[in-house]
Every structure is written in structure tokens, then in C-alpha cells.
Design an enzyme around this catalytic site. Sequence first.
Site, PDB file in Angstrom:
ATOM      1  N   GLY A  46       0.838  -1.189   0.000  1.00 53.69           N
ATOM      2  CA  GLY A  46       0.000   0.000   0.000  1.00 53.69           C
ATOM      3  C   GLY A  46       0.873   1.238   0.000  1.00 53.69           C
ATOM      4  O   GLY A  46       2.066   1.169   0.299  1.00 53.69           O
ATOM      5  N   GLN A  51       3.070   9.944   1.401  1.00 48.78           N
ATOM      6  CA  GLN A  51       4.373   9.278   1.274  1.00 48.78           C
ATOM      7  C   GLN A  51       5.110   9.671   0.003  1.00 48.78           C
ATOM      8  O   GLN A  51       6.300   9.408  -0.124  1.00 48.78           O
ATOM      9  CB  GLN A  51       4.193   7.757   1.316  1.00 48.78           C
ATOM     10  CG  GLN A  51       3.755   7.243   2.679  1.00 48.78           C
ATOM     11  CD  GLN A  51       3.613   5.737   2.649  1.00 48.78           C
ATOM     12  OE1 GLN A  51       2.599   5.212   2.205  1.00 48.78           O
ATOM     13  NE2 GLN A  51       4.634   5.036   3.104  1.00 48.78           N
ATOM     14  N   CYS A  90       6.576  -0.346   6.900  1.00 44.78           N
ATOM     15  CA  CYS A  90       6.136   0.825   6.148  1.00 44.78           C
ATOM     16  C   CYS A  90       7.237   1.239   5.192  1.00 44.78           C
ATOM     17  O   CYS A  90       8.412   1.248   5.563  1.00 44.78           O
ATOM     18  CB  CYS A  90       5.828   1.961   7.116  1.00 44.78           C
ATOM     19  SG  CYS A  90       5.320   3.491   6.321  1.00 44.78           S
ATOM     20  N   LEU A  91       6.873   1.577   3.971  1.00 43.82           N
ATOM     21  CA  LEU A  91       7.889   1.992   2.993  1.00 43.82           C
ATOM     22  C   LEU A  91       8.597   3.280   3.418  1.00 43.82           C
ATOM     23  O   LEU A  91       9.684   3.567   2.940  1.00 43.82           O
ATOM     24  CB  LEU A  91       7.250   2.180   1.607  1.00 43.82           C
ATOM     25  CG  LEU A  91       6.737   0.903   0.934  1.00 43.82           C
ATOM     26  CD1 LEU A  91       6.067   1.238  -0.390  1.00 43.82           C
ATOM     27  CD2 LEU A  91       7.853  -0.105   0.722  1.00 43.82           C
ATOM     28  N   HIS A 132      -3.763   1.003   7.759  1.00 43.69           N
ATOM     29  CA  HIS A 132      -2.426   1.620   7.727  1.00 43.69           C
ATOM     30  C   HIS A 132      -2.420   2.863   6.822  1.00 43.69           C
ATOM     31  O   HIS A 132      -1.905   3.914   7.197  1.00 43.69           O
ATOM     32  CB  HIS A 132      -1.420   0.567   7.237  1.00 43.69           C
ATOM     33  CG  HIS A 132      -0.004   1.027   7.157  1.00 43.69           C
ATOM     34  ND1 HIS A 132       0.974   0.580   8.021  1.00 43.69           N
ATOM     35  CD2 HIS A 132       0.611   1.885   6.302  1.00 43.69           C
ATOM     36  CE1 HIS A 132       2.132   1.160   7.697  1.00 43.69           C
ATOM     37  NE2 HIS A 132       1.940   1.943   6.655  1.00 43.69           N
ATOM     38  N   GLU A 133      -3.026   2.724   5.641  1.00 40.19           N
ATOM     39  CA  GLU A 133      -2.993   3.847   4.683  1.00 40.19           C
ATOM     40  C   GLU A 133      -3.904   4.992   5.113  1.00 40.19           C
ATOM     41  O   GLU A 133      -3.549   6.163   4.929  1.00 40.19           O
ATOM     42  CB  GLU A 133      -3.369   3.372   3.279  1.00 40.19           C
ATOM     43  CG  GLU A 133      -2.488   2.261   2.705  1.00 40.19           C
ATOM     44  CD  GLU A 133      -1.002   2.492   2.864  1.00 40.19           C
ATOM     45  OE1 GLU A 133      -0.551   3.651   2.849  1.00 40.19           O
ATOM     46  OE2 GLU A 133      -0.275   1.497   3.024  1.00 40.19           O
ATOM     47  N   HIS A 136      -2.060   6.986   7.548  1.00 38.87           N
ATOM     48  CA  HIS A 136      -1.115   7.902   6.899  1.00 38.87           C
ATOM     49  C   HIS A 136      -1.805   9.206   6.520  1.00 38.87           C
ATOM     50  O   HIS A 136      -1.249  10.288   6.697  1.00 38.87           O
ATOM     51  CB  HIS A 136      -0.572   7.285   5.595  1.00 38.87           C
ATOM     52  CG  HIS A 136       0.693   6.501   5.757  1.00 38.87           C
ATOM     53  ND1 HIS A 136       1.844   7.027   6.296  1.00 38.87           N
ATOM     54  CD2 HIS A 136       0.995   5.223   5.412  1.00 38.87           C
ATOM     55  CE1 HIS A 136       2.800   6.102   6.283  1.00 38.87           C
ATOM     56  NE2 HIS A 136       2.315   4.996   5.754  1.00 38.87           N
TER      57      HIS A 136
END
Length: 214
Positions: A46, A51, A90-91, A132-133, A136
Site C-alpha cells: 500500500g 508518502q 512501512c515503505l 495503515h494507509e 497515513h
Amino acid sequence: MAVLQVRLFPDPILRQRALKVTQFNAKLAQLAGDMVETMEAQRGVGLAANQVGVLQRLCVVKPEDWDEPLVLVNPEVIRREGEREVEEGCLSLPGYRGMVNRAVRIRVRYQDLTGKQLRLKADCILAQAIEHETDHLNGILYIDHLIAHDQFFRIHVNEEGDVEYLPTGEPDAAELEAAARRMHQPSAGGSVPQFDPTSGRTASRGAGDATAAD
Ligand code: ZN
């Protein structure tokens, strides 16, 4: 389409709340396409617009076994059921993972790229990724949800391809940058697990069927 640069913690944009999308135009579709490409290039499950430096309420998710990504505009989790412990990465925090609590099932309201209102029920990795997204988009990171301070690990992929977990304190900027560089050189430093926040390799950690999101 293009692969965009992923912002790394502690970039302040990761702590900002993204704004509601009101223009459903070609520019939005282009951004969504670029985000999908970026997510796939980095083997994430995701990616949220903050991000990639854009404060718009837009995220993309794609569980490992899916063929097509799901694009969610103005997503809102309207119901959460149950609780489970899952491993997450997480990226924007490459090279780390932690244990967090997530819902078992969620219901989410969102719009597609044309502005159409939709609803979705999700569980497993899809629910985790959407939670999670959407976090963000509200300036929240998974490290805010750690079950305990010591449930945050630096990960290292050894020569056999096994993931090793090293206890750590705070994320280290130099380490994040080094890990981000490795993301762009997939041949160096092991394969998938390191950058695939989900991976589902949580059995050894006793986290049930959980997998992580990005
Ligand atoms: Zn993330």
C-alpha cells in the site's frame, strides 16, 4: 507513469493530515497511476499520497495475491470489529517492523477515481493495509500503535534469506536512508521480505494469521 520518491520518516509531511480530494480529473488519475507504480516497484502492499509528498486523501493498496490494485479516494474506516496483533512495516520506515493491534474486520467508505461513492468490507491483509494507509492520511504512523516499545525491530535478511529481528530503540536516519537506497537496488541485500511490509511471515512470532501492511 513514473516511480515517485518515497518520503522517509521523519519527513514532516508524514505527520500532516491530507486534504479531501474534490477534483476527480486526469491529474488525480495520473497521481494514482504513479503511486501504483511506486508501490509495485518497492514491493509494498500500500501507499498513501503523503508518502510521495502530496497532501491529498488518496491511497492505493494491493495485497500480494491480487492482480489489480485498489485505488481509494477519500477513504474513511466507518466500522472496526475485533482486534488482533499483527506485524507491520512501512515503505517510509524501510528496514524496520513492529507489532501493532489492528481490527479483524473493517468497513470502509471511499470514492473511486471518477468520484463514485463506494463501500467495502475487508479483513486480513486488506483490512490491515487500509487501516495503515488511512492512518497515513491522518498523519499517523504504525509506530504510534506499537503494542510495546520493545515490539519494534530492525530487520536484517541473512544469506539464507531468513529475516532476523534485532531489537532497536528509535528509527535511525542513516539506517533508513541506507535501506531506502537498497530498495532501488533489488539485487543487493536480499529479496522481498525486507521491503515487503506485509509478507505474512509472522508465524514464528506467534501473531496468528496476521501479516503486515505498508
Ligand atoms: Zn506506511
